[in-house]
Design a protein around this motif. Structure first.
Motif, PDB file in Angstrom:
ATOM      1  N   ALA A 168      -1.807  13.690  14.304  1.00 59.03           N
ATOM      2  CA  ALA A 168      -0.923  12.918  13.425  1.00 59.03           C
ATOM      3  C   ALA A 168      -0.792  11.471  13.908  1.00 59.03           C
ATOM      4  O   ALA A 168      -0.785  10.530  13.098  1.00 59.03           O
ATOM      5  N   LEU A 169      -0.707  11.307  15.231  1.00 56.54           N
ATOM      6  CA  LEU A 169      -0.552   9.951  15.775  1.00 56.54           C
ATOM      7  C   LEU A 169      -1.721   9.050  15.410  1.00 56.54           C
ATOM      8  O   LEU A 169      -1.544   7.878  15.083  1.00 56.54           O
ATOM      9  N   GLN A 170      -2.915   9.630  15.453  1.00 56.34           N
ATOM     10  CA  GLN A 170      -4.097   8.816  15.125  1.00 56.34           C
ATOM     11  C   GLN A 170      -4.009   8.307  13.696  1.00 56.34           C
ATOM     12  O   GLN A 170      -4.378   7.171  13.402  1.00 56.34           O
ATOM     13  N   PHE A 171      -3.500   9.157  12.806  1.00 56.02           N
ATOM     14  CA  PHE A 171      -3.337   8.731  11.411  1.00 56.02           C
ATOM     15  C   PHE A 171      -2.209   7.732  11.276  1.00 56.02           C
ATOM     16  O   PHE A 171      -2.333   6.718  10.606  1.00 56.02           O
ATOM     17  N   ALA A 172      -1.098   8.041  11.930  1.00 63.41           N
ATOM     18  CA  ALA A 172       0.087   7.187  11.803  1.00 63.41           C
ATOM     19  C   ALA A 172      -0.248   5.739  12.177  1.00 63.41           C
ATOM     20  O   ALA A 172       0.238   4.795  11.548  1.00 63.41           O
ATOM     21  N   LYS A 173      -1.097   5.594  13.165  1.00 62.02           N
ATOM     22  CA  LYS A 173      -1.427   4.238  13.647  1.00 62.02           C
ATOM     23  C   LYS A 173      -2.205   3.427  12.613  1.00 62.02           C
ATOM     24  O   LYS A 173      -2.248   2.210  12.662  1.00 62.02           O
ATOM     25  N   LYS A 174      -2.821   4.126  11.669  1.00 61.84           N
ATOM     26  CA  LYS A 174      -3.665   3.434  10.681  1.00 61.84           C
ATOM     27  C   LYS A 174      -2.998   3.339   9.297  1.00 61.84           C
ATOM     28  O   LYS A 174      -3.628   2.930   8.325  1.00 61.84           O
ATOM     29  N   ILE A 175      -1.747   3.789   9.190  1.00 59.63           N
ATOM     30  CA  ILE A 175      -1.066   3.733   7.887  1.00 59.63           C
ATOM     31  C   ILE A 175       0.175   2.850   8.026  1.00 59.63           C
ATOM     32  O   ILE A 175       0.985   3.071   8.918  1.00 59.63           O
ATOM     33  N   THR A 176       0.303   1.877   7.123  1.00 54.65           N
ATOM     34  CA  THR A 176       1.453   0.973   7.233  1.00 54.65           C
ATOM     35  C   THR A 176       2.638   1.490   6.410  1.00 54.65           C
ATOM     36  O   THR A 176       2.470   2.290   5.489  1.00 54.65           O
ATOM     37  N   PHE A 177       3.804   0.968   6.737  1.00 54.29           N
ATOM     38  CA  PHE A 177       5.002   1.335   5.982  1.00 54.29           C
ATOM     39  C   PHE A 177       4.845   0.942   4.515  1.00 54.29           C
ATOM     40  O   PHE A 177       5.214   1.686   3.619  1.00 54.29           O
ATOM     41  N   SER A 178       4.232  -0.242   4.269  1.00 52.63           N
ATOM     42  CA  SER A 178       4.157  -0.669   2.863  1.00 52.63           C
ATOM     43  C   SER A 178       3.248   0.273   2.064  1.00 52.63           C
ATOM     44  O   SER A 178       3.510   0.544   0.890  1.00 52.63           O
ATOM     45  N   THR A 179       2.209   0.823   2.698  1.00 52.34           N
ATOM     46  CA  THR A 179       1.352   1.793   1.985  1.00 52.34           C
ATOM     47  C   THR A 179       2.133   3.060   1.680  1.00 52.34           C
ATOM     48  O   THR A 179       2.091   3.589   0.563  1.00 52.34           O
ATOM     49  N   VAL A 180       2.861   3.568   2.664  1.00 52.06           N
ATOM     50  CA  VAL A 180       3.646   4.792   2.458  1.00 52.06           C
ATOM     51  C   VAL A 180       4.693   4.566   1.363  1.00 52.06           C
ATOM     52  O   VAL A 180       4.891   5.400   0.484  1.00 52.06           O
ATOM     53  N   ARG A 181       5.317   3.410   1.426  1.00 54.96           N
ATOM     54  CA  ARG A 181       6.361   3.120   0.428  1.00 54.96           C
ATOM     55  C   ARG A 181       5.762   3.089  -0.976  1.00 54.96           C
ATOM     56  O   ARG A 181       6.292   3.685  -1.908  1.00 54.96           O
ATOM     57  N   ALA A 182       4.602   2.428  -1.110  1.00 57.43           N
ATOM     58  CA  ALA A 182       3.983   2.323  -2.435  1.00 57.43           C
ATOM     59  C   ALA A 182       3.459   3.677  -2.906  1.00 57.43           C
ATOM     60  O   ALA A 182       3.527   4.008  -4.084  1.00 57.43           O
ATOM     61  N   THR A 183       2.931   4.486  -1.981  1.00 58.83           N
ATOM     62  CA  THR A 183       2.322   5.766  -2.381  1.00 58.83           C
ATOM     63  C   THR A 183       3.369   6.793  -2.759  1.00 58.83           C
ATOM     64  O   THR A 183       3.192   7.563  -3.700  1.00 58.83           O
ATOM     65  N   PHE A 184       4.461   6.821  -2.020  1.00 57.54           N
ATOM     66  CA  PHE A 184       5.434   7.917  -2.211  1.00 57.54           C
ATOM     67  C   PHE A 184       6.744   7.467  -2.843  1.00 57.54           C
ATOM     68  O   PHE A 184       7.635   8.280  -3.058  1.00 57.54           O
ATOM     69  N   GLY A 185       6.898   6.175  -3.071  1.00 59.90           N
ATOM     70  CA  GLY A 185       8.144   5.705  -3.660  1.00 59.90           C
ATOM     71  C   GLY A 185       9.312   5.752  -2.686  1.00 59.90           C
ATOM     72  O   GLY A 185      10.460   5.899  -3.108  1.00 59.90           O
ATOM     73  N   LEU A 186       9.024   5.668  -1.372  1.00 63.76           N
ATOM     74  CA  LEU A 186      10.138   5.616  -0.411  1.00 63.76           C
ATOM     75  C   LEU A 186      10.802   4.242  -0.498  1.00 63.76           C
ATOM     76  O   LEU A 186      10.243   3.306  -1.054  1.00 63.76           O
TER      77      LEU A 186
END
Ligand code: TYM
Length: 379
Positions: A168-186
């Protein structure tokens, strides 16, 4: 926000309105499951499954690539899961039915993730004790479906985090907050566990590659609401040297109350695997249908099976025979079949299924330990 227009919303945490699957294909960038690919899968499997034949599984990502690999001798494994926020309902089992068939036909291993952490983070009213209890309860439903005990592992995130965290850490390091926010509506006020969570759901898609030290193809059957997690995982995978996981997408078994997906939080909208015959009867009798307001009108104009949850129950789960399903549809359209008869027949089928399933669930208690992975265990 994913798949969001005025009339419908599809995200991993919210499905609302009348889902337009053709539009989801475009908005999510899925590939429709066409006739050629369906026939190829059927040929390789040796037979077909009603969920594929009837277009319930309607889209995919890279299934053709996965089958190329398979034909060249690279075996794939299966991965799917459940967010244990309550008892299992029949909708949850739709992807599991196909997963079971795929395991039987291809002899594939299955990793089954119970995201007790996710439901704790996303449901304000749930404690970790409760999500754990539901995870162990839901595991009985998975086992009751008859997955091969030598080829199936189930894990709760909070038990298996030792292994998952490093992936999970390896993935987390390559995903930004803005991507997560846009993808999931957080939003700015989402808790920080929610922001990290997608990397935990991504991890099992790479587990066999980590264990074996070489890339192993992974196939994930799911309903389309879970796709956004794997869209992100697929973007990151090549950057980390992994294969992208292939995905098979199902439509939703509709809510018995009409419109959208059935929901764990609305008891009358869904049939749970723990329901009694009385509850089944009550829920099906109260269900929304494609029938007309009066018997006279229905006799004259016929019903509408396409908008009817009762008909969908037959098509998704409770009618194996295509001819019988076609006949039921024709009789509904012509006004010959009334909703009362159709509901009565469904009540019998659901009750019989649950009686048998509940027996198997009880027996599963004796063998659940054989399926569970903890700490850093692997197969
Ligand atoms: P969850 O618990 O919401 O749903 C479990 C699985 O059931 C599908 N599903 C449905 N399918 C057909 N008709 C319905 N009405 C219906 N409602 C739900 C979901 O798409 C899902 O496949 N975060 C996930 C758990 C998870 C997971 C995974 C799911 C972890 N890893 C990998 C799929 C693949 C969740 O909360 O699912």
């Amino acid at each position: 926000m994913t798949g969001n227009r005025e009339e419908f919303t599809v995200t991993p945490w919210e499905v609302r309105g009348e889902v337009n699957y053709e539009r989801l294909v475009v908005e999510f960038g899925l590939t429709p499951l066409n006739k050629d690919l369906y026939e190829r899968l059927t040929r390789l499997a040796g037979d077909t499954h009603k969920l594929l034949r009837r277009g319930v599984f309607f889209a995919h990502r890279d299934l053709d690539w996965l089958l190329d690999k398979y034909e060249r001798g690279e075996m794939f494994y299966l991965y799917t899961g459940r967010g244990p926020s309550g008892h299992t309902h029949l909708g949850h089992m739709v992807p599991w039915f196909l997963t079971k068939w795929l395991q039987d036909r291809f002899g594939a291993k299955l990793y089954f993730q119970m995201t007790d952490d996710e439901k704790f983070l996303f449901k304000p009213e749930l404690t970790l004790e409760k999500t754990r209890k539901y995870a162990l309860d839901n595991a009985l439903d998975v086992i009751a479906l008859g997955f091969d005990p030598d080829k199936t592992k189930i894990f709760l995130d909070t038990d298996y985090i030792g292994f998952l965290y490093k992936i999970a850490l390896q993935f987390a390091k390559k995903i930004t907050f803005s991507t997560v926010r846009a993808t999931f509506g957080l939003t700015e006020s989402s808790n920080i566990g929610q922001i990290f969570f997608t990397s935990i759901q991504a991890a099992p898609a790479f587990i066999e590659s980590i264990i074996t030290g070489k890339n192993v193809p992974c196939l994930i059957p799911l309903a389309v609401d879970q796709d956004p997690h794997f869209r992100l995982a697929r973007d990151v995978a090549p950057k980390l040297g992994f294969y992208k996981p292939a995905i098979l997408h199902s439509k939703f078994l509709p809510s018995l109350s009409g419109g959208g997906k059935m929901s764990s939080s609305e008891a009358m909208s869904a049939i749970f695997t723990t329901d009694s015959p009385e509850e089944v009867r009550k829920k099906i009798w109260n269900a929304f249908t494609g029938g007309r307001p009066t018997i006279a009108e229905q006799r004259e104009k016929g019903g509408n099976p396409d908008i009817c949850p009762v008909f969908h129950y037959y098509a998704f789960i409770f009618e194996e025979d295509d001819r019988a399903l076609g006949e039921r549809r024709k009789r509904c359209l012509s006004g010959d079949l009334l909703c009362g008869e159709c509901k009565e027949d469904l009540i019998k089928r659901v009750t019989n299924f649950l009686e048998e399933h509940q027996r198997k669930r009880e027996r599963a208690r004796d063998i659940v330990d054989k399926f569970l992975l903890r700490g850093e265990q692997t197969f």
